[in-house]
Write a protein that holds these residues in place. Structure first.
Motif, PDB file in Angstrom:
ATOM      1  N   ASN A 184     -38.469 -56.234 -44.325  1.00 22.86           N
ATOM      2  CA  ASN A 184     -37.672 -55.175 -43.698  1.00 22.86           C
ATOM      3  C   ASN A 184     -36.423 -55.723 -43.000  1.00 22.86           C
ATOM      4  O   ASN A 184     -35.946 -55.145 -42.024  1.00 22.86           O
ATOM      5  N   SER A 185     -35.893 -56.814 -43.533  1.00 21.53           N
ATOM      6  CA  SER A 185     -34.705 -57.411 -42.915  1.00 21.53           C
ATOM      7  C   SER A 185     -33.508 -56.472 -42.813  1.00 21.53           C
ATOM      8  O   SER A 185     -32.806 -56.494 -41.805  1.00 21.53           O
ATOM      9  N   PRO A 186     -33.234 -55.635 -43.844  1.00 23.56           N
ATOM     10  CA  PRO A 186     -32.103 -54.719 -43.673  1.00 23.56           C
ATOM     11  C   PRO A 186     -32.258 -53.857 -42.416  1.00 23.56           C
ATOM     12  O   PRO A 186     -31.273 -53.588 -41.713  1.00 23.56           O
ATOM     13  N   ALA A 187     -33.499 -53.442 -42.109  1.00 22.86           N
ATOM     14  CA  ALA A 187     -33.738 -52.622 -40.911  1.00 22.86           C
ATOM     15  C   ALA A 187     -33.446 -53.422 -39.638  1.00 22.86           C
ATOM     16  O   ALA A 187     -32.874 -52.894 -38.678  1.00 22.86           O
ATOM     17  N   HIS A 188     -33.840 -54.706 -39.625  1.00 24.56           N
ATOM     18  CA  HIS A 188     -33.541 -55.548 -38.454  1.00 24.56           C
ATOM     19  C   HIS A 188     -32.026 -55.705 -38.274  1.00 24.56           C
ATOM     20  O   HIS A 188     -31.515 -55.646 -37.155  1.00 24.56           O
ATOM     21  N   VAL A 189     -31.313 -55.908 -39.375  1.00 23.60           N
ATOM     22  CA  VAL A 189     -29.857 -56.101 -39.295  1.00 23.60           C
ATOM     23  C   VAL A 189     -29.174 -54.818 -38.813  1.00 23.60           C
ATOM     24  O   VAL A 189     -28.307 -54.848 -37.930  1.00 23.60           O
ATOM     25  N   LYS A 190     -29.603 -53.669 -39.349  1.00 23.08           N
ATOM     26  CA  LYS A 190     -29.007 -52.386 -38.932  1.00 23.08           C
ATOM     27  C   LYS A 190     -29.282 -52.115 -37.458  1.00 23.08           C
ATOM     28  O   LYS A 190     -28.432 -51.580 -36.742  1.00 23.08           O
ATOM     29  N   SER A 191     -30.478 -52.491 -36.990  1.00 23.22           N
ATOM     30  CA  SER A 191     -30.828 -52.325 -35.575  1.00 23.22           C
ATOM     31  C   SER A 191     -29.849 -53.097 -34.694  1.00 23.22           C
ATOM     32  O   SER A 191     -29.355 -52.579 -33.681  1.00 23.22           O
ATOM     33  N   THR A 192     -29.546 -54.324 -35.097  1.00 18.82           N
ATOM     34  CA  THR A 192     -28.608 -55.129 -34.308  1.00 18.82           C
ATOM     35  C   THR A 192     -27.187 -54.585 -34.384  1.00 18.82           C
ATOM     36  O   THR A 192     -26.465 -54.570 -33.387  1.00 18.82           O
ATOM     37  N   LEU A 193     -26.787 -54.092 -35.552  1.00 22.02           N
ATOM     38  CA  LEU A 193     -25.429 -53.522 -35.683  1.00 22.02           C
ATOM     39  C   LEU A 193     -25.255 -52.284 -34.807  1.00 22.02           C
ATOM     40  O   LEU A 193     -24.217 -52.118 -34.152  1.00 22.02           O
ATOM     41  N   VAL A 194     -26.273 -51.418 -34.795  1.00 20.77           N
ATOM     42  CA  VAL A 194     -26.186 -50.177 -34.017  1.00 20.77           C
ATOM     43  C   VAL A 194     -26.380 -50.444 -32.529  1.00 20.77           C
ATOM     44  O   VAL A 194     -25.717 -49.831 -31.685  1.00 20.77           O
ATOM     45  N   GLY A 195     -27.287 -51.361 -32.190  1.00 21.16           N
ATOM     46  CA  GLY A 195     -27.568 -51.678 -30.793  1.00 21.16           C
ATOM     47  C   GLY A 195     -28.811 -50.972 -30.290  1.00 21.16           C
ATOM     48  O   GLY A 195     -29.271 -49.985 -30.876  1.00 21.16           O
ATOM     49  N   GLN A 196     -29.341 -51.490 -29.179  1.00 24.61           N
ATOM     50  CA  GLN A 196     -30.627 -51.025 -28.648  1.00 24.61           C
ATOM     51  C   GLN A 196     -30.497 -49.974 -27.564  1.00 24.61           C
ATOM     52  O   GLN A 196     -31.499 -49.385 -27.163  1.00 24.61           O
ATOM     53  N   SER A 197     -29.303 -49.770 -27.038  1.00 18.53           N
ATOM     54  CA  SER A 197     -29.212 -48.853 -25.895  1.00 18.53           C
ATOM     55  C   SER A 197     -27.829 -48.234 -25.764  1.00 18.53           C
ATOM     56  O   SER A 197     -26.843 -48.737 -26.316  1.00 18.53           O
ATOM     57  N   ILE A 198     -27.786 -47.141 -25.032  1.00 14.77           N
ATOM     58  CA  ILE A 198     -26.522 -46.528 -24.624  1.00 14.77           C
ATOM     59  C   ILE A 198     -26.614 -46.254 -23.121  1.00 14.77           C
ATOM     60  O   ILE A 198     -27.708 -46.117 -22.585  1.00 14.77           O
ATOM     61  N   THR A 199     -25.473 -46.198 -22.479  1.00 11.98           N
ATOM     62  CA  THR A 199     -25.431 -45.856 -21.056  1.00 11.98           C
ATOM     63  C   THR A 199     -24.499 -44.658 -20.886  1.00 11.98           C
ATOM     64  O   THR A 199     -23.402 -44.637 -21.458  1.00 11.98           O
ATOM     65  N   VAL A 200     -24.972 -43.660 -20.158  1.00 12.99           N
ATOM     66  CA  VAL A 200     -24.214 -42.422 -19.960  1.00 12.99           C
ATOM     67  C   VAL A 200     -24.118 -42.137 -18.463  1.00 12.99           C
ATOM     68  O   VAL A 200     -25.113 -42.280 -17.752  1.00 12.99           O
ATOM     69  N   PRO A 201     -22.939 -41.720 -17.968  1.00 16.89           N
ATOM     70  CA  PRO A 201     -22.858 -41.312 -16.563  1.00 16.89           C
ATOM     71  C   PRO A 201     -23.762 -40.104 -16.325  1.00 16.89           C
ATOM     72  O   PRO A 201     -23.872 -39.230 -17.188  1.00 16.89           O
ATOM     73  N   LEU A 202     -24.362 -40.095 -15.153  1.00 19.96           N
ATOM     74  CA  LEU A 202     -25.234 -38.988 -14.765  1.00 19.96           C
ATOM     75  C   LEU A 202     -24.555 -38.243 -13.625  1.00 19.96           C
ATOM     76  O   LEU A 202     -24.298 -38.815 -12.566  1.00 19.96           O
ATOM     77  N   VAL A 203     -24.227 -36.973 -13.872  1.00 11.34           N
ATOM     78  CA  VAL A 203     -23.509 -36.183 -12.868  1.00 11.34           C
ATOM     79  C   VAL A 203     -24.250 -34.854 -12.669  1.00 11.34           C
ATOM     80  O   VAL A 203     -24.491 -34.125 -13.638  1.00 11.34           O
ATOM     81  N   GLY A 204     -24.605 -34.559 -11.416  1.00 10.67           N
ATOM     82  CA  GLY A 204     -25.288 -33.300 -11.116  1.00 10.67           C
ATOM     83  C   GLY A 204     -26.616 -33.162 -11.847  1.00 10.67           C
ATOM     84  O   GLY A 204     -27.007 -32.068 -12.236  1.00 10.67           O
ATOM     85  N   GLY A 205     -27.282 -34.286 -12.057  1.00  4.42           N
ATOM     86  CA  GLY A 205     -28.601 -34.256 -12.689  1.00  4.42           C
ATOM     87  C   GLY A 205     -28.565 -34.177 -14.206  1.00  4.42           C
ATOM     88  O   GLY A 205     -29.602 -34.054 -14.853  1.00  4.42           O
ATOM     89  N   LYS A 206     -27.337 -34.271 -14.786  1.00  5.58           N
ATOM     90  CA  LYS A 206     -27.224 -34.167 -16.242  1.00  5.58           C
ATOM     91  C   LYS A 206     -26.431 -35.325 -16.825  1.00  5.58           C
ATOM     92  O   LYS A 206     -25.421 -35.741 -16.234  1.00  5.58           O
ATOM     93  N   PRO A 207     -26.849 -35.828 -17.995  1.00  8.48           N
ATOM     94  CA  PRO A 207     -26.041 -36.843 -18.672  1.00  8.48           C
ATOM     95  C   PRO A 207     -24.687 -36.235 -19.038  1.00  8.48           C
ATOM     96  O   PRO A 207     -24.625 -35.124 -19.576  1.00  8.48           O
TER      97      PRO A 207
END
Ligand code: ZN
Length: 131
Positions: free
Chosen positions: A81-104
């Motif tokens: 499943n190497s293509p899946a491992h490579v795609k995982s690294t290309l896309v990344g493991q996380s995102i960060t979103v500002p949280l304002v008024g209890g909502k992303p």
């Protein structure tokens, strides 16, 4: 910091699952109104991304572009499943979103997607909020 977890059940080998609503609900449960929200994938053959939530062909275009970028064969990893491992690294493991008024804080056309590259599986996503 407050932390919770979302379970994502994927139905195909590769797909983008819209988890925006689940993230919103997880953030509400954590009870922190303003800060930063991180959505983190606990897997090595999946990822997290933000992209358009209107036209579903955007998601299928991204999946097909990733498949054109990542060759199907020519790897050492014996699990196959190497293509899946490579795609995982290309896309990344996380995102960060500002949280304002209890909502992303997301743009009108932005959705948060769990990116499955080796499904179908049950997956775990961590949502953490820091004020
Ligand atoms: Zn593997």
């Amino acid at each position: 910091m407050a932390v919770t977890e979302i379970e994502v059940k994927t139905g195909r080998r590769e797909e983008f699952v819209d988890i925006t609503r689940a993230v919103r609900s997880a953030v509400e449960d954590l009870g922190i109104a303003d800060g930063l929200c991180t959505v983190f994938c606990l897997h090595t053959t999946a990822g997290i991304t933000i992209n358009e939530n209107a036209d579903p062909s955007v998601r299928s275009d991204i999946l097909s572009a990733l498949s054109r970028m990542v060759p199907a064969g020519g790897y050492e990893h014996s699990e196959g499943n190497s293509p899946a491992h490579v795609k995982s690294t290309l896309v990344g493991q996380s995102i960060t979103v500002p949280l304002v008024g209890g909502k992303p804080l997301l743009g009108t056309w932005q959705g948060i997607y769990f990116c499955e590259f080796d499904g179908p599986r049950r997956r775990r996503v961590v949502v953490s909020v820091t004020s």
